[in-house]
Design an enzyme around this catalytic site. Structure first.
Site, mmCIF file in Angstrom:
data_model
loop_
_atom_site.group_PDB
_atom_site.id
_atom_site.type_symbol
_atom_site.label_atom_id
_atom_site.label_comp_id
_atom_site.label_asym_id
_atom_site.label_seq_id
_atom_site.Cartn_x
_atom_site.Cartn_y
_atom_site.Cartn_z
ATOM 1 N N GLN A 203 32.300 56.504 52.011
ATOM 2 C CA GLN A 203 33.379 56.302 52.964
ATOM 3 C C GLN A 203 32.831 55.652 54.235
ATOM 4 O O GLN A 203 31.816 56.085 54.784
ATOM 5 C CB GLN A 203 34.051 57.652 53.290
ATOM 6 C CG GLN A 203 35.276 57.541 54.179
ATOM 7 C CD GLN A 203 36.436 56.786 53.526
ATOM 8 O OE1 GLN A 203 36.578 56.762 52.309
ATOM 9 N NE2 GLN A 203 37.259 56.157 54.344
ATOM 10 N N ASP B 110 34.550 50.414 45.105
ATOM 11 C CA ASP B 110 35.049 49.816 46.348
ATOM 12 C C ASP B 110 34.836 48.305 46.374
ATOM 13 O O ASP B 110 35.322 47.621 47.273
ATOM 14 C CB ASP B 110 34.280 50.411 47.537
ATOM 15 C CG ASP B 110 35.121 51.382 48.340
ATOM 16 O OD1 ASP B 110 36.354 51.340 48.218
ATOM 17 O OD2 ASP B 110 34.525 52.173 49.094
ATOM 18 N N LYS C 3 41.948 60.731 48.885
ATOM 19 C CA LYS C 3 41.362 60.136 47.672
ATOM 20 C C LYS C 3 41.031 61.225 46.661
ATOM 21 O O LYS C 3 41.318 61.094 45.465
ATOM 22 C CB LYS C 3 40.092 59.335 48.041
ATOM 23 C CG LYS C 3 40.385 58.082 48.852
ATOM 24 C CD LYS C 3 39.120 57.394 49.339
ATOM 25 C CE LYS C 3 39.465 56.193 50.209
ATOM 26 N NZ LYS C 3 38.299 55.461 50.731
#
Ligand code: GUN
Length: 295
Positions: free
Chosen positions: A96, A119, A52
């Site tokens: 994450q 997200d 990422k």
């Protein structure tokens, strides 16, 4: 032989579109910023976060990874997220997952400000998605939808069977594909670990999406001829012939399914690169939204 749907190729197409938006922001002196928070050293998370971060930097975004030790207290994690929410340099913030077991993913996701939630895991953004009025779309579900649309397999009117009900992939994907309008209008069946006779459902799928995390769990006899198969699984299996000692495989028996399916995504090189690209797109969109008034 089914067609292979390359996530790499489609991701390159989307990145080219994003370059124009990044350039337009640069003209206004704005660089989209992404903060990635990782707790501990889970090997898969280390690898995903690196991907990422590199992808964001490669597109010209400002990306910074914040690593906290696996034993960090919840207060410290939430305090870092609060700081990132207030920092105007970052337009997107993500934590994450998975987190170490002593930390609540729900509380961490709720601590990311909804405007910066690239997200789409904050309850407000999930609620907007369910209501059909989304802000940003969750990365992996959106990656699956984009692969279908850009490969010429719109889900409208199709029977889509999703295997896996995780809050990151299966459940939001079922919501996304059943929504009204372009990219939606599918009839969706959501199967999971408590579904009896799974094969009876998967065999009905015109589009089959598997997001379970079990190598090769979908065999060729579970798929109908001509189905479009999207394999979201990324599993490490031991392989002494590989320099790393393992290789990556999906949730389907790829070679066997390929001879029956109309099209199938590979692992690696399928959904993964598109998920990362959807994160970049959300970061650019979040930046555009947050800097709208500064024109
Ligand atoms: N872990 C596996 N996939 C994801 C993802 O899309 N977002 C986050 N935050 N963590 C993940």
């Amino acid at each position: 032989m089914g067609r292979i749907l390359s996530g790499e190729t489609i991701a390159a197409e989307v990145r080219a579109e994003l370059q124009a938006r990044v350039a337009a922001l640069a003209q206004r002196g704005i660089v989209p910023g992404l903060a990635i928070v990782r707790v501990g050293d889970d090997p898969a998370s280390v690898s995903y976060v690196r991907q990422k971060d590199r992808a964001a930097t490669g597109l010209g975004l400002r990306s910074q990874v914040f690593v906290l030790p696996s034993g960090v207290g919840e207060g410290e994690l939430l305090s870092l997220l609060g700081k990132l929410n207030r920092d105007p340099v970052f337009h997107g913030v993500l934590v994450q997952l998975p987190l170490p077991p002593h930390l609540s993913p729900a509380r961490a996701c709720a601590a990311v400000g909804p405007a910066k939630d690239v997200d789409c895991l904050h309850p407000e953004n999930l609620g907007r998605l369910v209501r059909g009025d989304p802000y940003l779309l969750p990365c992996t579900p959106r990656a699956v939808q984009e692969i279908l649309l850009r490969s010429g397999y719109p889900p409208a009117g199709k029977h889509v069977v999703v295997v896996g009900r995780s809050p990151l992939v299966g459940r939001p994907l079922a919501i996304l594909l059943s929504q009204t309008g372009p990219g939606g209008d599918a009839t969706v069946t959501l199967c999971h670990s408590a579904t009896p006779d799974l094969a009876a459902f998967t065999r009905q799928a015109e589009i089959l999406v598997v997001a379970v995390g079990r190598p090769g769990m979908v065999a060729a006899d579970m798929v109908r001829v001509g189905a479009v198969v999207i394999d979201v699984g990324v599993n490490r299996v031991e392989d002494p012939t590989s320099p790393r000692g393992y290789r990556l495989v999906g949730d389907t028996d790829f070679e066997a399914l390929r001879s029956k399916a109309a099209a199938i995504t590979p692992v690696p090189g399928g959904v993964g690169p598109m998920t990362v690209t959807m994160l970049l797109r959300n970061t650019v969109a979040a930046c555009e939204a947050q800097t709208q008034d500064a024109r």
